[in-house]
Design a protein around this motif. Structure first.
Motif, short mmCIF file in Angstrom:
data_model
loop_
_atom_site.label_atom_id
_atom_site.label_comp_id
_atom_site.label_asym_id
_atom_site.label_seq_id
_atom_site.Cartn_x
_atom_site.Cartn_y
_atom_site.Cartn_z
N TRP A 1 0.81 -1.22 0.00
CA TRP A 1 0.00 0.00 0.00
C TRP A 1 0.84 1.27 0.00
O TRP A 1 0.48 2.25 -0.64
CB TRP A 1 -0.95 0.01 1.20
N ARG B 1 -10.38 -2.97 0.78
CA ARG B 1 -9.49 -1.81 0.92
C ARG B 1 -9.05 -1.29 -0.46
O ARG B 1 -9.00 -0.09 -0.69
CB ARG B 1 -8.26 -2.20 1.76
N SER C 1 -9.91 2.42 -1.71
CA SER C 1 -8.80 3.31 -2.04
C SER C 1 -8.87 3.72 -3.50
O SER C 1 -8.69 4.90 -3.84
CB SER C 1 -7.45 2.62 -1.79
#
Ligand SMILES: NC(=O)c1ccc[n+]([C@@H]2O[C@H](COP(=O)([O-])OP(=O)(O)OC[C@H]3O[C@@H](n4cnc5c(N)ncnc54)[C@H](OP(=O)(O)O)[C@@H]3O)[C@@H](O)[C@H]2O)c1
Length: 284
Positions: free
Chosen positions: A153, A269, A273
């Motif tokens: 990430w 996620r 995102s």
């Protein structure tokens, strides 16, 4: 002239697996929109498809640079403006080994292979839903197995840093599978199904950007031809049961991907995102 009954948009169809997939869809009666970087390089495929049907509207070029979200938006807008239905989106284009950043500052492989397609799919989602039954086919890769630490990430908005670009490619292909899983959840109840797949190890130009010394290793005997490599894409586009939405395929059969690719928290996620990263291009 009778309008085509089924309409498909495919990315990166000028060469390789995408070209054969487009031709296969055309033979099955699909009207094709071929989205890519170069009209001149796509023209031979367009001509081939038009001559199959003896009609101009059998294939249309749409400009698309997946490393620029502005271009992705223009591509989707051009299609939406036709007012046509959309029954199939094939997110096929991809690069491996090229390094750098996209125009909006994402690691290049992640930006092109995942984020550009994420935005394209979102922009076309409503049209897919109103044209249902419809499907989305995401060309991932067995190379996702090489993403041994999952999605990094913290480096997704930094330039590619590995020597070969292979680890960034692996991450982008893991992202394709996570995206597909979450997309299926988001599409529950819509009659739009989605599939991710590994096409096999196929003799195409996909590795053209890896360092020269590695290229012979990438091209070993026994690779599939693009005709063979397009079979799983065509299977997912035309035959895979709608009930198998969200799954990953290899050799036209369901395959279990890596543990990271099955992580629902990572899928959610990545979705949240990505939505935030493209939000400006969804609304403007
Ligand atoms: N070949 C394999 O062994 C293999 C294995 C697993 C998965 N895959 C996946 O299969 C898919 C098709 O690849 P392929 O093997 O057929 O490779 P290919 O022959 O190199 O085709 C890739 C396509 O993607 C397009 N593309 C690359 N960067 C782009 C960008 N920034 N914007 C728009 N289009 C872009 C290319 O356009 P240009 O011609 O303009 O560059 C080309 O049309 C990819 O997603 C790849 O990751 C391939």
């Amino acid at each position: 002239m009778t309008p085509f009954k089924r309409i498909a948009l495919i990315t990166g169809a000028n060469v390789g697996i995408g070209r054969v997939t487009a031709l296969g869809l055309s033979r099955q009666g699909y009207q094709l929109f071929l989205a890519g970087r170069s009209k001149a390089r796509t023209q031979p495929v367009i001509d081939e498809i038009r001559s199959l049907h003896q009609r101009e509207d059998a294939a249309t070029f749409l400009p698309l640079q997946l490393d620029d979200l502005e271009s992705v938006k223009s591509c989707a807008d051009s299609f939406l403006k036709t007012g046509l239905e959309l029954h199939l989106l094939v997110n096929n284009a991809g690069l491996a080994g090229a390094k750098g950043l996209t125009r909006q500052g994402f690691e290049l492989a992640f930006g092109v292979n995942h984020l550009g397609h994420f935005l394209l799919t979102h922009l076309l989602m409503q049209r897919l839903k109103t044209s249902a039954p419809a499907r989305v086919v995401n060309i991932a890769s067995r190379a996702h197995l090489l993403a041994r630490n999952g999605i990094p990430w913290e480096t997704l908005q930094k330039p590619s840093s590995s020597l070969t670009g292979i680890s960034e490619y692996a991450v982008s292909k893991l992202a394709n599978i996570l995206f597909n899983t979450q997309l299926a959840k988001e599409l529950t109840g819509t009659k739009v199904s989605c599939y991710a797949l590994h096409p096999g190890v196929v003799d195409t130009q996909v590795w053209r950007e890896v360092p020269k010394f590695l290229q012979p290793i990438m091209k070993w005997r026994g690779m599939l031809t693009p005709e063979q490599g397009a079979q799983t894409s065509l299977y997912c586009a035309l035959e895979a049961p709608a009930a198998e939405t969200g799954l990953y395929y290899d050799k036209c059969k369901i395959k279990t991907p890596s543990a990271f690719a099955q992580d629902p928290v990572a899928a959610q996620r990545l979705w949240d995102s990505s939505l935030q990263w493209v939000s400006h291009h969804l609304s403007s």
